[in-house]
Scaffold this active site. Structure first.
Site, mmCIF file in Angstrom:
data_model
loop_
_atom_site.group_PDB
_atom_site.id
_atom_site.type_symbol
_atom_site.label_atom_id
_atom_site.label_comp_id
_atom_site.label_asym_id
_atom_site.label_seq_id
_atom_site.Cartn_x
_atom_site.Cartn_y
_atom_site.Cartn_z
ATOM 1 N N ASP A 197 0.810 -1.219 0.000
ATOM 2 C CA ASP A 197 0.000 0.000 0.000
ATOM 3 C C ASP A 197 0.842 1.267 0.000
ATOM 4 O O ASP A 197 0.347 2.343 0.314
ATOM 5 C CB ASP A 197 -0.928 -0.003 1.220
ATOM 6 C CG ASP A 197 -0.157 -0.133 2.536
ATOM 7 O OD1 ASP A 197 1.097 -0.169 2.501
ATOM 8 O OD2 ASP A 197 -0.795 -0.211 3.593
ATOM 9 N N CYS A 199 4.935 -0.269 2.728
ATOM 10 C CA CYS A 199 5.492 -1.581 3.047
ATOM 11 C C CYS A 199 6.825 -1.505 3.787
ATOM 12 O O CYS A 199 7.067 -2.287 4.711
ATOM 13 C CB CYS A 199 5.614 -2.441 1.788
ATOM 14 S SG CYS A 199 6.672 -1.747 0.498
ATOM 15 N N HIS A 225 8.906 -4.403 -3.476
ATOM 16 C CA HIS A 225 8.100 -4.566 -2.259
ATOM 17 C C HIS A 225 8.992 -5.044 -1.120
ATOM 18 O O HIS A 225 9.980 -5.749 -1.344
ATOM 19 C CB HIS A 225 6.997 -5.591 -2.512
ATOM 20 C CG HIS A 225 6.092 -5.826 -1.335
ATOM 21 N ND1 HIS A 225 5.207 -4.872 -0.869
ATOM 22 C CD2 HIS A 225 5.953 -6.908 -0.513
ATOM 23 C CE1 HIS A 225 4.552 -5.361 0.182
ATOM 24 N NE2 HIS A 225 4.986 -6.587 0.414
#
Length: 313
Positions: free
Chosen positions: A157, A160, A280
């Site tokens: 989102d 992370c 990520h």
């Protein structure tokens, strides 16, 4: 949609595998089209890739559903013919159809969808086993397992990096700072050490080094938005909280930031291929043997996407 009337299931799955392989080549070409450091172009390419992958998944699911539907219709015709042969002479086809209640049709439809879903899971697992995301994830899992650790999933989102660090701080130091506090500390450290970081930051559109005004605006975004954090923010955060941070990645050795600080280091993982829109970070936790369900369902994101497709039909 492709005409699959003359295909059996194995031929259709073979066709899907070839199309996925062709798609990977197209994705690699798109990624190379984005110049290094051009964040805007990189984002546009990532969004285009995500759309292409979604469209391919949707079409494959529809084709597989169409094939299953054809098989089901053939089976129903055979059953009807058999029923006709065994019914009394006075029975007619219309009476057979009337015997199938609405509730039964709903149950049959639900059972068909469940079979399609199970088949899709199996197909997706085969397709993903050699994909970049799965290869990277399995490598990271192997590294963590040697340390008696496993991945702790963190939502993608924009927060992370901070969420992964916050989870570790709760686990290691029993301290709870929260995402907002960690972002604020990172921003304050960047503002207070401009000379250390400004030479390494360029404007995403012009690719020229940021001006002082642009740097200050950048720091405000770190504090007050869900802007994704990278290596610059990670280093600033390590210094701000005075804690060593180990970053485990699939390729190359682990990176340890803030080694000069005493105390137990925290560990996070870096994934280049986990999501279509970019890199990520995840956190880690003590290792636990995965359940059978977790071993079978290896890609929940793809399965949820498939469920959304079938629900819309």
């Amino acid at each position: 949609m492709t005409d699959i009337n003359n295909m059996n299931e194995e031929e259709l799955l073979s066709k899907h595998r070839k199309e996925r392989k062709d798609m990977q080549g197209k994705i690699q070409a798109l990624k190379k089209s984005a110049a290094k450091g051009d964040k805007k172009k990189k984002k546009e390419v990532a969004e285009e890739i995500a759309i292409l992958e979604l469209e391919l998944d949707k079409r494959h699911a529809e084709e597989l559903s169409q094939l299953k539907k054809q098989d089901l219709e053939v089976g129903e015709i055979c059953e009807s013919l058999q029923s006709l042969e065994t019914n009394d002479a006075g029975d007619v086809p219309g009476q057979i159809n009337q015997r199938v209640s609405k509730a039964q049709r709903r149950r049959d439809k639900k059972a068909t969808k469940e079979r399609e879903r199970e088949e899709y899971i199996k197909v997706q697992a085969k397709e993903n086993i050699h994909g970049a995301r799965n290869v990277e994830t399995q490598k990271i899992k192997s590294i963590l397992k040697a340390q008696n650790l496993m991945i702790q999933e963190i939502p993608s989102d924009g927060n992370c990096l901070y969420s992964a660090v916050d989870y570790q701080l709760k686990y290691v130091d029993r301290s709870e700072m929260g995402i907002d506090r960690l972002r604020s500390l990172t921003s304050q450290y960047l503002l207070g050490h401009m000379s250390d970081y400004l030479p390494f930051l360029s404007h995403p559109e012009s690719e020229e080094l940021m001006t002082i005004e642009q740097y200050e605006e950048y720091c405000q975004k770190v504090a007050n938005t869900a802007a994704w954090g990278g290596e610059v923010e990670l280093r600033a955060l390590s210094h701000a909280i005075k804690c060593p941070i180990e970053v485990i990645q699939a390729v190359g050795p682990s990176i340890i930031i803030g080694e000069e600080y005493p105390g137990k280091r925290i560990t996070i993982t870096y994934h280049r291929h986990m999501y279509g829109l970019g890199e990520h970070y995840n956190s880690v936790k003590p290792y636990e043997e995965p359940s059978q369900e977790e071993e079978i369902v290896t890609n929940s994101e793809e399965i949820e996407r498939h469920d959304q497709i079938t629900e819309s039909k």
